[in-house]
Design a protein around this motif. Structure first.
Motif, PDB file in Angstrom:
ATOM      1  N   CYS A 148       0.785  -1.280   0.089  1.00  0.00           N
ATOM      2  CA  CYS A 148      -0.021   0.003  -0.070  1.00  0.00           C
ATOM      3  C   CYS A 148       0.809   1.306  -0.034  1.00  0.00           C
TER       4      CYS A 148
ATOM      5  N   LEU B  81     -11.660   6.714   2.758  1.00  0.00           N
ATOM      6  CA  LEU B  81     -12.051   5.109   2.088  1.00  0.00           C
ATOM      7  C   LEU B  81     -11.873   4.135   2.738  1.00  0.00           C
ATOM      8  N   THR B  82     -10.598   4.294   3.696  1.00  0.00           N
ATOM      9  CA  THR B  82     -10.435   3.229   4.330  1.00  0.00           C
ATOM     10  C   THR B  82     -11.348   2.507   5.523  1.00  0.00           C
TER      11      THR B  82
ATOM     12  N   ASP C  40     -11.798  -4.919   2.682  1.00  0.00           N
ATOM     13  CA  ASP C  40     -11.026  -5.629   1.697  1.00  0.00           C
ATOM     14  C   ASP C  40      -9.622  -4.917   1.533  1.00  0.00           C
TER      15      ASP C  40
ATOM     16  N   VAL D 191      -6.179   1.245  -2.805  1.00  0.00           N
ATOM     17  CA  VAL D 191      -6.861   2.291  -3.530  1.00  0.00           C
ATOM     18  C   VAL D 191      -6.685   3.719  -2.897  1.00  0.00           C
ATOM     19  N   GLY D 192      -7.113   3.579  -1.468  1.00  0.00           N
ATOM     20  CA  GLY D 192      -7.048   4.665  -0.694  1.00  0.00           C
ATOM     21  C   GLY D 192      -5.644   5.284  -0.479  1.00  0.00           C
TER      22      GLY D 192
ATOM     23  N   THR E 135     -14.784   2.370   4.749  1.00  0.00           N
ATOM     24  CA  THR E 135     -15.878   1.739   4.045  1.00  0.00           C
ATOM     25  C   THR E 135     -15.828   0.486   3.856  1.00  0.00           C
ATOM     26  N   SER E 136     -14.437  -0.366   3.889  1.00  0.00           N
ATOM     27  CA  SER E 136     -14.728  -1.644   3.683  1.00  0.00           C
ATOM     28  C   SER E 136     -13.131  -2.528   4.444  1.00  0.00           C
TER      29      SER E 136
ATOM     30  N   VAL F 235      -9.341  -1.872  -0.805  1.00  0.00           N
ATOM     31  CA  VAL F 235      -9.684  -0.789  -0.645  1.00  0.00           C
ATOM     32  C   VAL F 235      -8.531  -0.108  -0.082  1.00  0.00           C
ATOM     33  N   TYR F 236      -7.544  -0.584   0.778  1.00  0.00           N
ATOM     34  CA  TYR F 236      -6.588   0.103   1.378  1.00  0.00           C
ATOM     35  C   TYR F 236      -5.418   0.484   0.447  1.00  0.00           C
TER      36      TYR F 236
END
Length: 534
Positions: free
Chosen positions: A380, A422-423, A428, A434-435, A425-426, A431-432
């Motif tokens: 990430c 965003l982190t 998954d 993309v965040g 929200t899910s 998601v981390y």
């Protein structure tokens, strides 16, 4: 990948109408003779070479940011105590960078230049710490090596920032800071991808019996060894290929004669900083050992700070505080909110990924999941660094289109805040990823736009000391965060690393709003540096 990145650097500079001759020698000794009215325009490769050592320094910072919290957890540290264990970074930066800046402003060697000796010494110290860090057996050992690592990296980083002000005219400074932002992103990308790249090179990540003692896996161990070499090689390249401009005259040798007003300023800041350090030490120690321990630490830090600030080198630094340019003062709140929130990302991102994406709240309950979560956290951070490297080439163009550096910075800080939110929200792991990619866009701006706004407002002969003091705008918020976050981490944040990331997003929004307190000024390029290189 390096060739691709180089191409985009070239394309970016061309788009920004900067004259580049890539066929020129890669030695700065071939700098064009300038017009009588200012500094010469350097070629792309000359700017690249003077910034290349920044790549190794940022590789080291990338390893530290992604791995120190997991290392502390491997060695048995409690989550709530982790902010305090990160104390080394802001404290060494606060002390060393203004000192290095002030001394280097007054230094010159025909052979070594002005900034390069400090870069070299810092690189050597940081490399030694990188070698020993993954072999730490105790928390105190890792914390001590982190102090050494931060001291070395901070001593080397400030001169690189001053390089841009020293060597480039106002028209090329956006390019210089953009290339440094690229070095930040690319260096930290390499650092975070190492656990995935090394197996492809045939290097085993399986730990031997003697390495199991401290629990730190080879996926952390080997990147630190490579980091030590990366720091030295990149810094040696910059030192070998870059020649600094000599002083215009011998005034830098003359001791500064302080006016009565400056003497009053020195007395005020001398007492204020000593008291501030004592108060922070009191609350930090009292939280751990009670009021008596806190009082002893407070008195001790006050006495030490007061005596330390009596040294001659600090007089100029203290006098410079009251003489800070208005733009620099206005940037304080931008830096405060940014750097109160950002450390939460480095301290808690990998822990949040391990807990939610890999069901591993710590290394004891789920050792395999915690190691995988740490590796994914590193990935990430790699995505974060890649997006920083990419966006750094477009930030000056966006700023030109918007017509405002502060509006550009506010925009990117707001985008970064959305990445943190965003982190939540899910759980998954994607998601981390993309965040952190979104947050990387903000990081590219954080590494360039404030320095661009500052560089044109700072007296050129005091570039080093003011760049060092500006680092205090980074360090002080981190001190306050380390002192306050443990107080509310459990009751307000629910002992949850993911909530710490949300708080970081809120801080970036406040920083974005604070950008509009800054009054921008138009840069001018004054003739201050001669043609000949030393």
């Amino acid at each position: 990948m390096l060739q691709i990145s180089t191409y985009y650097c070239w394309l970016f500079v061309e788009i920004n109408n900067h004259s580049i001759n890539i066929a020129q020698s890669m030695q700065t000794g071939n700098i064009q003779k300038p017009k009588a009215t200012g500094k010469p325009s350097l070629s792309f490769w000359q700017i690249w070479n003077m910034s290349f050592g920044f790549l190794g320094i940022q590789y080291g910072f990338g390893l530290q940011q992604a791995n120190m919290s997991p290392i502390y957890r491997y060695l048995g540290a409690d989550e709530a105590s982790i902010p305090g264990l990160w104390l080394a970074g802001p404290l060494t930066g606060l002390l060393l960078q203004p000192i290095v800046g002030a001394i280097s402003d007054k230094s010159w060697s025909p052979r070594w230049g002005r900034r390069k000796p400090f870069i070299l010494v810092g690189a050597l110290a940081g490399s030694i710490a990188m070698i020993f860090m993954p072999n730490s057996s105790y928390i105190w050992m890792a914390a001590g090596l982190m102090w050494m690592l931060d001291a070395g990296l901070n001593s080397a980083m400030e001169p690189f920032r001053a390089f841009v002000g020293d060597m480039l005219n106002d028209k090329q400074r956006p390019v210089g800071f953009a290339i440094q932002s690229f070095m930040v992103g690319f260096g930290q990308t390499l650092a975070n991808l190492m656990p995935y790249l090394l197996p492809l090179l045939g290097i085993s990540m399986v730990m031997s019996e003697d390495q199991l003692a401290n629990g730190i896996p080879n996926s952390v161990r080997y990147p630190f060894y490579i980091g030590a070499a990366a720091i030295l090689i990149s810094v040696f390249w910059t030192i070998r290929t870059t020649k600094e401009y000599p002083p215009v005259n011998d005034k830098y040798k003359e001791p500064h004669v302080f006016t009565d007003e400056e003497k009053k300023s020195i007395s005020f800041w001398h007492l204020a900083l000593a008291l501030g350090g004592a108060i922070l030490a009191f609350f930090f120690a009292a939280r751990i050992g009670g009021l008596v321990t806190g009082s002893l630490w407070g008195l001790g830090v006050f006495a030490f700070s007061y005596l330390l600030l009596m040294l001659p080198i600090f007089k100029e630094i203290l006098a410079s505080l009251s003489a800070m340019p208005t733009v620099m003062k206005q940037l304080w709140w931008v830096k405060f909110f940014t750097w109160y929130g950002l450390p939460l990302m480095w301290q808690y991102l990998s822990l949040a990924v391990a807990r939610y994406a890999f069901n591993a709240p710590d290394a004891v309950s789920n050792k395999v999941g915690f190691e995988e979560g740490t590796k994914w956290g590193g990935l990430c951070f790699a995505m974060f660094s890649i997006s920083c490297a990419v966006i750094s080439f477009f930030i000056p163009r966006i700023a030109k289109a918007l017509g405002s550096a502060r509006a550009t910075h506010a925009l990117f800080l707001t985008i970064g805040a959305m990445g943190f939110f965003l982190t939540l929200t899910s759980s998954d792991k994607l998601v981390y990823l993309v965040g952190m990619m979104i947050i990387g866009f903000a990081w590219g701006s954080i590494m360039s736009m404030p320095y661009l706004m500052l560089a044109s407002a700072v007296p050129k002969e005091r570039m080093g000391v003011y760049m060092g003091i500006f680092n205090g705008f980074i360090c002080v918020p981190q001190f306050i965060g380390m002192l306050t976050v443990p107080l509310y981490y459990k009751p307000l944040l629910g002992d949850d690393p993911r909530n710490a990331l949300v708080l970081a997003g809120i801080c970036l929004l406040l920083a974005a709003a604070s950008c509009f307190l800054v009054k921008e000024i138009k840069a001018t390029d004054e003739p201050t540096i001669p043609v000949e290189l030393g």
